[in-house]
Design a protein around this motif. Sequence first.
Motif, mmCIF file in Angstrom:
data_model
loop_
_atom_site.group_PDB
_atom_site.id
_atom_site.type_symbol
_atom_site.label_atom_id
_atom_site.label_comp_id
_atom_site.label_asym_id
_atom_site.label_seq_id
_atom_site.Cartn_x
_atom_site.Cartn_y
_atom_site.Cartn_z
ATOM 1 N N TYR A 1 12.736 -24.407 34.094
ATOM 2 C CA TYR A 1 12.487 -24.414 35.534
ATOM 3 C C TYR A 1 12.703 -23.029 36.151
ATOM 4 C CZ TYR A 1 11.939 -29.478 35.903
ATOM 5 O OH TYR A 1 11.476 -30.767 35.796
ATOM 6 N N GLU A 2 13.616 -22.272 35.586
ATOM 7 C CA GLU A 2 13.831 -20.904 36.076
ATOM 8 C C GLU A 2 12.598 -20.043 35.810
ATOM 9 O OE1 GLU A 2 17.403 -19.649 34.181
ATOM 10 O OE2 GLU A 2 18.725 -20.659 35.627
ATOM 11 N N LYS A 3 11.969 -20.241 34.656
ATOM 12 C CA LYS A 3 10.726 -19.527 34.343
ATOM 13 C C LYS A 3 9.627 -19.938 35.326
ATOM 14 C CE LYS A 3 11.607 -19.336 29.354
ATOM 15 N NZ LYS A 3 11.105 -19.804 28.028
ATOM 16 N N ILE A 4 9.554 -21.221 35.605
ATOM 17 C CA ILE A 4 8.537 -21.728 36.533
ATOM 18 C C ILE A 4 8.725 -21.120 37.912
ATOM 19 C CG2 ILE A 4 7.742 -23.795 37.762
ATOM 20 C CD1 ILE A 4 8.281 -25.362 35.180
ATOM 21 N N TRP A 5 9.977 -21.050 38.350
ATOM 22 C CA TRP A 5 10.262 -20.475 39.669
ATOM 23 C C TRP A 5 9.771 -19.032 39.743
ATOM 24 C CZ3 TRP A 5 13.263 -16.385 41.399
ATOM 25 C CH2 TRP A 5 13.465 -16.337 42.790
ATOM 26 N N ARG A 6 10.031 -18.255 38.685
ATOM 27 C CA ARG A 6 9.604 -16.855 38.666
ATOM 28 C C ARG A 6 8.080 -16.740 38.664
ATOM 29 N NH1 ARG A 6 13.773 -16.420 34.752
ATOM 30 N NH2 ARG A 6 12.222 -16.332 33.069
ATOM 31 N N LEU A 7 7.421 -17.596 37.897
ATOM 32 C CA LEU A 7 5.962 -17.545 37.821
ATOM 33 C C LEU A 7 5.321 -17.977 39.146
ATOM 34 C CD1 LEU A 7 5.423 -18.994 34.236
ATOM 35 C CD2 LEU A 7 4.925 -16.660 34.996
ATOM 36 N N LYS A 8 5.883 -18.977 39.778
ATOM 37 C CA LYS A 8 5.359 -19.403 41.074
ATOM 38 C C LYS A 8 5.476 -18.279 42.101
ATOM 39 C CE LYS A 8 5.643 -24.430 41.191
ATOM 40 N NZ LYS A 8 6.184 -25.598 41.911
ATOM 41 N N SER B 1 5.853 -22.959 26.991
ATOM 42 C CA SER B 1 5.969 -21.520 26.753
ATOM 43 C C SER B 1 5.604 -20.775 28.027
ATOM 44 C CB SER B 1 5.045 -21.076 25.623
ATOM 45 O OG SER B 1 3.687 -21.147 26.015
ATOM 46 N N GLU B 2 6.211 -19.621 28.219
ATOM 47 C CA GLU B 2 5.910 -18.831 29.413
ATOM 48 C C GLU B 2 4.441 -18.426 29.425
ATOM 49 O OE1 GLU B 2 7.966 -15.403 32.165
ATOM 50 O OE2 GLU B 2 8.961 -16.167 30.362
ATOM 51 N N GLU B 3 3.873 -18.181 28.249
ATOM 52 C CA GLU B 3 2.469 -17.790 28.145
ATOM 53 C C GLU B 3 1.551 -18.897 28.663
ATOM 54 O OE1 GLU B 3 -0.804 -16.413 24.732
ATOM 55 O OE2 GLU B 3 1.127 -17.274 24.154
ATOM 56 N N ASN B 4 1.802 -20.125 28.241
ATOM 57 C CA ASN B 4 0.958 -21.233 28.687
ATOM 58 C C ASN B 4 1.099 -21.481 30.178
ATOM 59 O OD1 ASN B 4 -0.708 -23.744 28.360
ATOM 60 N ND2 ASN B 4 1.217 -24.717 28.930
ATOM 61 N N MET B 5 2.330 -21.517 30.654
ATOM 62 C CA MET B 5 2.551 -21.796 32.070
ATOM 63 C C MET B 5 1.976 -20.689 32.948
ATOM 64 S SD MET B 5 6.320 -23.658 32.107
ATOM 65 C CE MET B 5 7.218 -22.201 31.542
ATOM 66 N N GLU B 6 2.062 -19.458 32.475
ATOM 67 C CA GLU B 6 1.498 -18.351 33.257
ATOM 68 C C GLU B 6 -0.022 -18.463 33.332
ATOM 69 O OE1 GLU B 6 2.028 -13.660 34.172
ATOM 70 O OE2 GLU B 6 2.921 -14.446 32.336
#
Length: 293
Positions: free
Chosen positions: A261-268, A194-199
Motif C-alpha cells: 500500500y505504501e508503494k501504491i500511495w507513492r505511485l498515485k 510488483s511496482e512495475e505492474n502497478m506503475e
Amino acid sequence: MVEEIKIKKALNRLHSKFLPYKWDLNIYRGCSHRCQYCYALYSHRYLDGGNNFFDTIYVKTNIVEALEKELSSKKWKREVINLGGVTDSYQPIEEKYKLTREVLKLMIKYRTPIVISTKSDLILRDMDLLIELASVASVNVAVTITTMDENIRKKIEPGGKPSEKRLEVLKQLAGKNIGLGLHMMPILPMITDSEENMEKIFREVSKVPTDYAICGFLNLRSTTRIIFLDFIKRDFPNLFNDYLKLYQSPFIKKEYAKNVYEKIWRLKKKYNIKSDYKKNLPKEIIPKQLDLL
C-alpha cells in the motif's frame, strides 16, 4: 451451458455496513470470465452446490418485468443500485440476451442512479443509454484491471477481456458526465503487486480523466480459497507455500499489505491518481469504510 430461469424479485436488499450501496441487481447467475480469485463462488452454492459457477450461466429471462414492478412501486425511493455485484452484467452471454440494455432503459424511465463495475468493453455498446441516464440520475462506471501483462491476465482471468480493452472503456466514457473509476483489485501477492505492474496500470489510467482508483488485496474464504490455492499450486507452484503463510486466515498478513500500500500511495501521487471517489457518487453510497488507498 445456459439455463433460463424465472424470478420473483429482481432487487436484492443488502445489509452490509461495508458496501457503498443498499441494493444489488444481478441479471445473470454464474460467470464465464472464470476469474481464479472469484469471490462469488460461495454465493452460488445454493443453486448447484457451487461447482458450476463458471460452466452454467443462469439467465433471468423475466428480470425486466420483475424489476419494473419494483421500480414503479410508490415505495421505491430511487436509491442507488449496484448493477452486477455477483456476476458481470456484460459477460459474453449479454451479447445474445441484451437484458442489461433493457434494464438500463428502465433505470432511465424511473430515474434511478446506478453503479456498474465490469471487465468487459461490451459496456460501450450501451454508451447512448448511459449518457441518457447520466442526464437524469447519477451514473458511475468502474473497470477492473489487475495486470497489464496479458500472459498473467490470461491465467488469472481466462474468460475476461484484455486490459487494453478495459482501458478503452474509460477513454470512451470520459467527458460524458459519468463518474469513472479504476478497481485495481484484487491485488494478488507476488503475481500482480510488483511496482512495475502497478506503475503500468496507473500510468495508463493517468492518461484518462479518471475520477478515482480503489485498490484492495485478495481475500480467501470458503470455496474461493480452495479453487484459488489449487490454481496457485498448478500455475505458480513456487508460490504455493508463500500463499499458505500469507493467508493463514482469509485475509493477508497486515505487514505484507502495508508495504504494498505504501508503494501504491507513492505511485498515485506520482501519476496524480485520486483515491477519493466521493465527488461523483451520491451521498447515500459514501461509507467511511471504503476510504481505501
